[in-house]
Design an enzyme around this catalytic site. Structure first.
Site, mmCIF file in Angstrom:
data_model
loop_
_atom_site.group_PDB
_atom_site.id
_atom_site.type_symbol
_atom_site.label_atom_id
_atom_site.label_comp_id
_atom_site.label_asym_id
_atom_site.label_seq_id
_atom_site.Cartn_x
_atom_site.Cartn_y
_atom_site.Cartn_z
ATOM 1 N N HIS A 34 28.602 -50.158 12.024
ATOM 2 C CA HIS A 34 28.478 -49.109 13.051
ATOM 3 C C HIS A 34 29.834 -48.438 13.291
ATOM 4 O O HIS A 34 29.927 -47.225 13.407
ATOM 5 C CB HIS A 34 28.013 -49.709 14.388
ATOM 6 N N LYS A 146 22.637 -48.553 4.305
ATOM 7 C CA LYS A 146 21.887 -49.819 4.280
ATOM 8 C C LYS A 146 20.407 -49.579 4.591
ATOM 9 O O LYS A 146 19.534 -50.169 3.989
ATOM 10 C CB LYS A 146 22.485 -50.815 5.275
ATOM 11 N N SER A 182 24.595 -56.393 9.407
ATOM 12 C CA SER A 182 23.399 -56.071 10.185
ATOM 13 C C SER A 182 23.433 -56.875 11.476
ATOM 14 O O SER A 182 23.886 -58.030 11.471
ATOM 15 C CB SER A 182 22.149 -56.460 9.381
ATOM 16 N N ARG A 184 21.007 -58.149 12.841
ATOM 17 C CA ARG A 184 20.072 -59.275 12.692
ATOM 18 C C ARG A 184 20.676 -60.440 11.896
ATOM 19 O O ARG A 184 20.075 -61.505 11.841
ATOM 20 C CB ARG A 184 18.774 -58.814 12.039
#
Ligand code: PAF
Length: 277
Positions: A34, A146, A182, A184
């Site tokens: 990010h 991604k 990620s 996650r």
């Protein structure tokens, strides 16, 4: 760095920007992937707006909306380091007030890959992005490679709806061992984490086969499947070789293709991709 919680606050802050504005939509629990989007946004534009909103409409009832990692203080501290100008953190009620009943649905390319496993996912993504784009009124927006299908779907929506917005797709940021960053990834247990780079290794294997002249998509997918199967906990959802524009499966690689994959490793479902040709 200024923070807006309501649409009206966001619009007021936006109106004070005196030059081109870039926009990075996120669901928070930020990582360096990010931050790289914000760095790029700030390099190209004087103003960068980041939104943090875990969008309920892109999660199916059986998915992880409730448990999706959230830590606003940590996110804000990270966004300060890359000189973000405005952070927009709306509530679900602000974004979807009672009676909100309009959807933006891109057909065709949303039916394959992620869309096949997560049928209403992209409808939620395109609807929230459309709303965010209308609220922020940026000149450009930054998405990560991604989520290759997401980036293509957003590009298609912006083109089909004649939206005045430039989309920049930024290469995937990886951990040192190749695992694509990620939010996650935090779901991976200490036992699962060392196996997670197998996704990237299989993409590298595919790329190596392609470099040596292999054009048979089935052979490439078979080799990737075999490599991933060496990790007993890994459950492949899909590995597909698709045309870069239509996202339809190809048997023989001729032009530019994207090889994308989703693999469940314990709790998280990891996705990754590579573009060839
Ligand atoms: O990629 C994400 O984090 C989300 O899908 C997005 C683009 C912020 C929309 O909720």
């Amino acid at each position: 760095m200024q923070i807006a919680h309501t649409i009206s606050e966001m619009k007021t802050l936006r109106s004070k920007c005196t030059g081109p504005v870039s926009f990075v939509p996120t669901m928070g629990y930020l990582h360096d992937g990010h931050l790289e989007l914000v760095r790029r946004a700030k390099k190209d534009n004087p103003f960068a707006v980041v939104s943090i909103f875990v969008n309920p409409t892109q999660f199916a009832p059986n998915e992880d909306f409730k448990t999706y990692p959230r830590d606003i203080d940590r996110d804000l501290a990270m966004l300060e380091t890359v000189k973000t100008d405005i952070v927009f953190i709306p509530s679900p009620e602000e974004m979807y007030p009672e009676g909100c009943n309009t959807w933006v649905d891109v057909e065709g390319i949303t039916a394959t890959l992620e869309g096949r496993s997560r049928p209403k996912h992209f409808r939620g993504v395109t609807t929230v992005c459309n709303k965010l784009f209308n609220i922020v009124e940026a000149d450009s927006t930054y998405f990560g490679q991604k989520d290759a299908q997401q980036a293509l779907v957003i590009q298609k929506m912006v083109a089909d709806l004649n939206m005045n917005l430039k989309i920049i797709v930024v290469p995937t940021v990886r951990e040192k061992d190749g695992l694509a960053m990620s939010s996650r990834n935090t779901y991976l247990t200490a036992e699962e984490r060392p196996s997670a780079p197998v996704l990237y290794k299989s993409l590298q294997l595919a790329s190596g086969m392609y470099e040596k002249g292999e054009r048979d998509a089935r052979k490439i997918v078979a080799a990737m499947t075999q490599l991933i199967s060496t990790v007993p906990a890994a459950k492949i959802d899909y590995i597909c070789v698709s045309d870069i524009n239509t996202l339809q499966d190809v048997d023989t690689i001729k032009g530019k293709v994207v090889i994308s994959m989703a693999v469940k490793l314990g709790k998280p479902r990891l996705i990754d991709n590579i573009i060839l040709g």
